[in-house]
Design a protein around this motif. Structure first.
Motif, mmCIF file in Angstrom:
data_model
loop_
_atom_site.group_PDB
_atom_site.id
_atom_site.type_symbol
_atom_site.label_atom_id
_atom_site.label_comp_id
_atom_site.label_asym_id
_atom_site.label_seq_id
_atom_site.Cartn_x
_atom_site.Cartn_y
_atom_site.Cartn_z
ATOM 1 N N ASP A 158 -3.826 2.903 1.139
ATOM 2 C CA ASP A 158 -4.748 2.361 0.401
ATOM 3 C C ASP A 158 -3.858 0.963 0.370
ATOM 4 O O ASP A 158 -2.915 0.924 -0.615
ATOM 5 C CB ASP A 158 -4.646 3.077 -1.174
ATOM 6 N N THR A 188 -2.342 6.869 6.989
ATOM 7 C CA THR A 188 -3.640 6.065 6.259
ATOM 8 C C THR A 188 -2.858 5.461 5.014
ATOM 9 O O THR A 188 -2.053 6.038 4.241
ATOM 10 C CB THR A 188 -4.793 7.196 5.821
ATOM 11 N N GLY A 213 -15.583 2.899 1.630
ATOM 12 C CA GLY A 213 -15.302 4.296 1.251
ATOM 13 C C GLY A 213 -16.259 5.360 1.510
ATOM 14 O O GLY A 213 -16.259 6.566 0.818
ATOM 15 N N CYS A 248 -5.312 13.214 -1.474
ATOM 16 C CA CYS A 248 -6.539 12.847 -1.471
ATOM 17 C C CYS A 248 -7.323 13.749 -0.702
ATOM 18 O O CYS A 248 -7.541 13.146 0.554
ATOM 19 C CB CYS A 248 -6.910 11.546 -1.538
ATOM 20 N N ASP A 260 -11.931 2.342 6.604
ATOM 21 C CA ASP A 260 -12.886 3.208 5.923
ATOM 22 C C ASP A 260 -13.897 2.360 5.332
ATOM 23 O O ASP A 260 -13.866 1.893 4.178
ATOM 24 C CB ASP A 260 -12.011 4.198 4.898
ATOM 25 N N GLY A 285 0.917 -1.229 0.180
ATOM 26 C CA GLY A 285 -0.083 0.062 -0.050
ATOM 27 C C GLY A 285 0.716 1.136 -0.118
ATOM 28 O O GLY A 285 1.902 1.326 0.229
ATOM 29 N N CYS A 323 -9.899 12.159 2.461
ATOM 30 C CA CYS A 323 -9.516 10.799 2.254
ATOM 31 C C CYS A 323 -8.935 10.070 3.537
ATOM 32 O O CYS A 323 -9.127 9.079 3.799
ATOM 33 C CB CYS A 323 -8.912 10.297 1.107
ATOM 34 N N ARG A 369 -8.776 -3.386 -2.961
ATOM 35 C CA ARG A 369 -7.862 -2.373 -2.153
ATOM 36 C C ARG A 369 -8.956 -1.791 -1.065
ATOM 37 O O ARG A 369 -10.295 -1.425 -1.476
ATOM 38 C CB ARG A 369 -7.667 -1.048 -2.992
ATOM 39 N N ARG A 370 -8.321 -1.612 -0.034
ATOM 40 C CA ARG A 370 -9.127 -1.258 1.234
ATOM 41 C C ARG A 370 -8.304 -0.019 1.843
ATOM 42 O O ARG A 370 -6.911 -0.127 2.025
ATOM 43 C CB ARG A 370 -9.176 -2.135 2.216
ATOM 44 N N ARG A 371 -9.071 1.066 2.262
ATOM 45 C CA ARG A 371 -8.364 2.285 2.952
ATOM 46 C C ARG A 371 -8.301 2.107 4.247
ATOM 47 O O ARG A 371 -9.265 1.785 4.886
ATOM 48 C CB ARG A 371 -8.952 3.373 2.488
ATOM 49 N N SER A 401 0.755 5.379 1.077
ATOM 50 C CA SER A 401 -0.024 6.395 2.043
ATOM 51 C C SER A 401 -0.739 7.171 1.541
ATOM 52 O O SER A 401 -0.761 7.809 0.229
ATOM 53 C CB SER A 401 1.016 7.375 2.841
ATOM 54 N N VAL A 402 -1.922 7.665 1.860
ATOM 55 C CA VAL A 402 -3.074 8.717 1.585
ATOM 56 C C VAL A 402 -2.860 9.817 2.599
ATOM 57 O O VAL A 402 -2.946 9.590 3.802
ATOM 58 C CB VAL A 402 -4.322 8.046 1.582
#
Length: 199
Positions: free
Chosen positions: A124, A122, A166, A111, A163, A103, A114, A148-150, A105-106
């Motif tokens: 994805d 965080t 989403g 984003c 999340d 994954g 997000c 894909r999971r956040r 980072s978000v």
């Protein structure tokens, strides 16, 4: 004006009317007092407390390796193991899966809105199925191959958060323990389920 006054006077309650509308004094010893009623506490047997035909033990375990060492973390790699055991039969588990995790980072920069608002980081996270047959599993919350999971790590709660679909609603997903740049997590549950059909 006299006609209006007469009409209003006719609508006003007379002393006799108000006397007849008054409630009788309440008698606390009387079961027929106006404010008394019985509460039926009997609940019919709905068979909702039956013992389930089978018991399913569910275990999700794994680890995240955070990069770069020492942070700030921008990527994660890891693994997720899923084990489902029906009626304690550990010699023949109902379901065994292994996922590889990667994954990025978000952030609010990449984003807006997000990132998990309470999380330290965080990601994805891509779930890649390495081994096992998902069709034998019963847990409805399992990730699919390629999904894909956040997910985010909340140090204060010691939890990996999800999340939910989403939606921006973050749910506690896996209890975890972080040591330096690694997070180990473990989730265990036991639920009632239908027995396997005889072939």
């Amino acid at each position: 004006m006299l006609i209006i006054a007469a009409i209003l006077q006719g609508c006003a309650p007379s002393k006799a009317d108000s006397d007849t509308a008054a409630l009788p004094p309440l008698d606390s010893d009387s079961a027929t007092a106006p404010d008394s009623f019985r509460i039926d506490t009997f609940l019919p047997d709905t068979d909702l407390n039956e013992i389930p035909p089978a018991t399913l033990s569910i275990t999700h375990s794994g680890a995240w390796a955070l990069s770069p060492n020492g942070g700030p973390w921008t990527s994660v790699t890891g693994a997720l193991s899923v084990l489902e055991v029906l009626d304690g039969d550990t010699l023949a588990p109902a379901c065994e899966l292994e996922f590889s995790l990667t994954g990025q980072s978000v952030s609010e920069d990449t984003c807006p809105g997000c990132a998990c608002p309470t999380c330290d980081v965080t990601f994805d996270v891509l779930h890649y199925l390495v081994s096992g047959d998902p069709s034998t599993c019963r847990d409805p919350e399992l990730p699919e191959d390629g999904e894909r999971r956040r997910l985010g790590w909340d140090e204060g709660q010691q939890q990996i958060l999800l999340d939910w679909e989403g939606s921006g609603v973050w749910m506690a997903w896996y209890p975890g323990d972080r040591i330096d740049d690694q997070i180990d997590f473990l989730y265990e549950a036991e639920v009632g389920t239908e027995a396997l059909e005889e072939e």
